[in-house]
Design a protein around this motif. Structure first.
Motif, short mmCIF file in Angstrom:
data_model
loop_
_atom_site.label_atom_id
_atom_site.label_comp_id
_atom_site.label_asym_id
_atom_site.label_seq_id
_atom_site.Cartn_x
_atom_site.Cartn_y
_atom_site.Cartn_z
N ALA A 50 23.19 55.23 40.31
CA ALA A 50 24.40 55.65 40.24
C ALA A 50 24.28 56.86 39.29
CB ALA A 50 25.35 54.60 39.60
N PRO A 51 23.69 57.93 39.74
CA PRO A 51 23.45 59.06 38.88
C PRO A 51 24.62 59.76 38.21
CG PRO A 51 23.20 59.55 41.31
CD PRO A 51 23.54 58.15 41.26
N ALA A 52 25.78 59.61 38.50
CA ALA A 52 26.86 60.34 37.90
C ALA A 52 27.68 59.33 36.96
CB ALA A 52 27.93 60.74 38.93
N ALA A 53 27.09 58.01 36.81
CA ALA A 53 27.84 57.09 36.08
C ALA A 53 27.15 56.85 34.91
CB ALA A 53 28.03 55.67 36.64
N SER A 54 27.90 56.36 33.93
CA SER A 54 27.42 56.00 32.47
C SER A 54 27.63 54.53 32.29
CB SER A 54 28.26 56.43 31.22
OG SER A 54 29.64 56.32 31.56
N LEU A 55 27.02 53.79 31.35
CA LEU A 55 26.98 52.30 31.25
C LEU A 55 27.88 52.05 30.08
CD1 LEU A 55 26.01 49.65 31.71
CD2 LEU A 55 24.17 49.83 30.05
N ARG A 56 28.92 51.06 30.32
CA ARG A 56 29.45 50.37 29.34
C ARG A 56 29.38 48.77 29.62
NH1 ARG A 56 33.02 53.51 26.46
NH2 ARG A 56 34.39 51.84 25.89
N PHE A 57 29.34 48.00 28.76
CA PHE A 57 29.64 46.49 28.71
C PHE A 57 30.99 46.16 28.59
CE2 PHE A 57 25.34 47.24 27.31
CZ PHE A 57 24.42 46.62 28.17
N ARG A 58 31.39 45.02 29.20
CA ARG A 58 32.83 44.47 29.13
C ARG A 58 32.96 43.06 28.87
NH1 ARG A 58 37.09 45.32 34.19
NH2 ARG A 58 39.16 44.88 33.19
N LEU A 59 33.77 42.66 28.18
CA LEU A 59 34.18 41.47 27.89
C LEU A 59 35.62 40.96 28.93
CD1 LEU A 59 34.31 41.46 23.97
CD2 LEU A 59 32.45 40.29 25.49
N LEU A 60 35.31 39.76 29.50
CA LEU A 60 36.33 39.17 30.40
C LEU A 60 36.77 37.70 29.92
CD1 LEU A 60 34.70 40.37 33.56
CD2 LEU A 60 36.67 41.20 32.74
N SER A 115 34.60 30.92 25.96
CA SER A 115 36.06 31.29 26.14
C SER A 115 35.65 32.68 26.72
CB SER A 115 37.01 31.54 25.07
OG SER A 115 36.82 32.63 24.04
N LEU A 116 34.64 33.36 26.81
CA LEU A 116 34.45 34.88 27.35
C LEU A 116 33.29 35.02 27.99
CD1 LEU A 116 34.69 36.66 23.81
CD2 LEU A 116 36.52 36.80 25.68
N THR A 117 33.40 35.75 29.03
CA THR A 117 32.26 36.13 29.82
C THR A 117 32.00 37.68 29.87
OG1 THR A 117 31.03 35.75 32.07
CG2 THR A 117 33.23 36.62 32.05
N TRP A 118 30.69 38.08 30.27
CA TRP A 118 30.17 39.66 29.82
C TRP A 118 29.67 40.04 31.28
CZ3 TRP A 118 29.24 40.83 24.37
CH2 TRP A 118 29.44 39.63 23.63
N ARG A 119 30.11 41.28 31.35
CA ARG A 119 29.34 42.18 32.65
C ARG A 119 29.05 43.53 32.33
NH1 ARG A 119 29.32 37.72 34.37
NH2 ARG A 119 29.84 36.86 36.63
N ALA A 120 28.16 44.13 32.95
CA ALA A 120 27.89 45.52 33.05
C ALA A 120 29.31 46.14 33.51
CB ALA A 120 26.65 45.87 33.33
N ALA A 121 29.51 47.50 33.20
CA ALA A 121 30.66 48.34 33.71
C ALA A 121 30.16 49.48 34.01
CB ALA A 121 31.76 48.11 32.93
N ILE A 122 29.74 49.84 35.50
CA ILE A 122 29.17 51.07 35.94
C ILE A 122 30.20 51.77 36.92
CG2 ILE A 122 27.11 52.37 36.80
CD1 ILE A 122 25.56 49.79 35.74
N HIS A 123 30.72 52.76 36.68
CA HIS A 123 31.69 53.41 37.50
C HIS A 123 31.52 54.81 37.63
CE1 HIS A 123 34.41 49.71 37.82
NE2 HIS A 123 33.93 49.65 36.47
N SER A 124 31.03 54.99 39.07
CA SER A 124 30.89 56.58 39.42
C SER A 124 32.26 57.22 39.26
CB SER A 124 30.30 56.67 40.74
OG SER A 124 28.67 56.34 40.80
#
Length: 257
Positions: A50-60, A115-124
């Protein structure tokens, strides 16, 4: 008669006050800061997915009772405490902090761990609404596994077995069962690349459509079941630039707005 000088009475010297540092006690579902940094390192190694994307983490949210309003997050160690800024979608960037690494800190939310789950969030950038890019999802899986984000605890999730113990095994296997989540309840998922398109089968929606009520509590999809899906990230026949399109339940004919 001469007066004798009064005998000096010794004054007791108080003992020095001991400073006791109470270390942070980690909840089993709080995330290891070191492992999340390992996820960052994986993102850098495999950034070509995903060369144009940056990385965030997300709580759900994981439970129906989870209140996401006012969620706060910090890196917590024996002495270190670093607040993390959450975006409106409860995503965040993880900074590098050497003291937190030395103290084997945790990333902690002000909510019950279960009560929470976590995921990586990578969006081009540049994708149409209601779509994802397959290479982004492939990288999300690798980062998520290396970062230790997923907290499913039932044998029904095959990647928990000894046979699937690394990100490469989980994300490259049809049995990997790495769950992704949409922003709204999903009715159907289609993968497209060029003239080729394929509607994903029901078995790739809603955590595979095979979770009994007794198993749902073991899945971090339990409140997100209608938003959960598997993607063919394991299938090299779909290039990284393949587009995953979502048909949402509230867009279906006859759906109530």
């Amino acid at each position: 008669m001469a007066c004798l000088p009064a005998r000096a009475v010794p004054v007791p010297v108080p003992a020095p006050i001991q400073t006791v540092i109470v270390p942070y006690v980690r909840d089993p579902v709080d995330k290891s800061y070191r492992k999340m940094l390992a996820g960052l390192a994986r993102f850098e190694r495999d950034h070509a997915l995903a060369p144009a994307a940056s990385l965030r983490f997300r709580l759900l949210p994981r439970l129906p009772t989870t209140d996401m309003a006012g969620v706060a997050l910090r890196i917590a160690g024996e002495r270190v405490s670093v607040p993390l800024a959450l975006d409106a979608d409860h995503s965040f960037v993880l900074p590098h902090n050497e003291q937190a690494v030395r103290e084997d800190a945790a990333v902690v939310a002000n909510r019950r761990g279960d009560s929470l789950t976590w995921r990586a969030a990578i969006h081009s950038p540049g994708l149409a609404p209601g779509t994802r890019r397959l290479g982004d999802l492939r990288l999300e899986c690798r980062v998520g596994i290396d970062a230790g984000l997923v907290s499913n605890s039932s044998p029904i999730f095959g990647w928990l077995s000894d046979a699937l113990s690394s990100a490469d095994q989980v994300c490259n296997s049809a049995d990997g069962n790495y769950l992704f989540f949409t922003d709204r309840p999903v009715f159907g998922v289609t993968v497209r690349h060029g003239a080729r398109s394929e509607v994903l089968p029901f078995s790739m929606l809603y955590a595979g459509g095979r979770l009994a009520a007794s198993d749902l509590r073991f899945c971090d999809c339990q409140v997100l079941l209608e938003r959960s899906y598997y993607a063919p990230i394991f299938d090299p026949g779909w290039p990284d630039d393949s587009i995953v399109e979502f048909d949402y339940m509230d867009d279906a004919p006859g759906a109530t707005p």
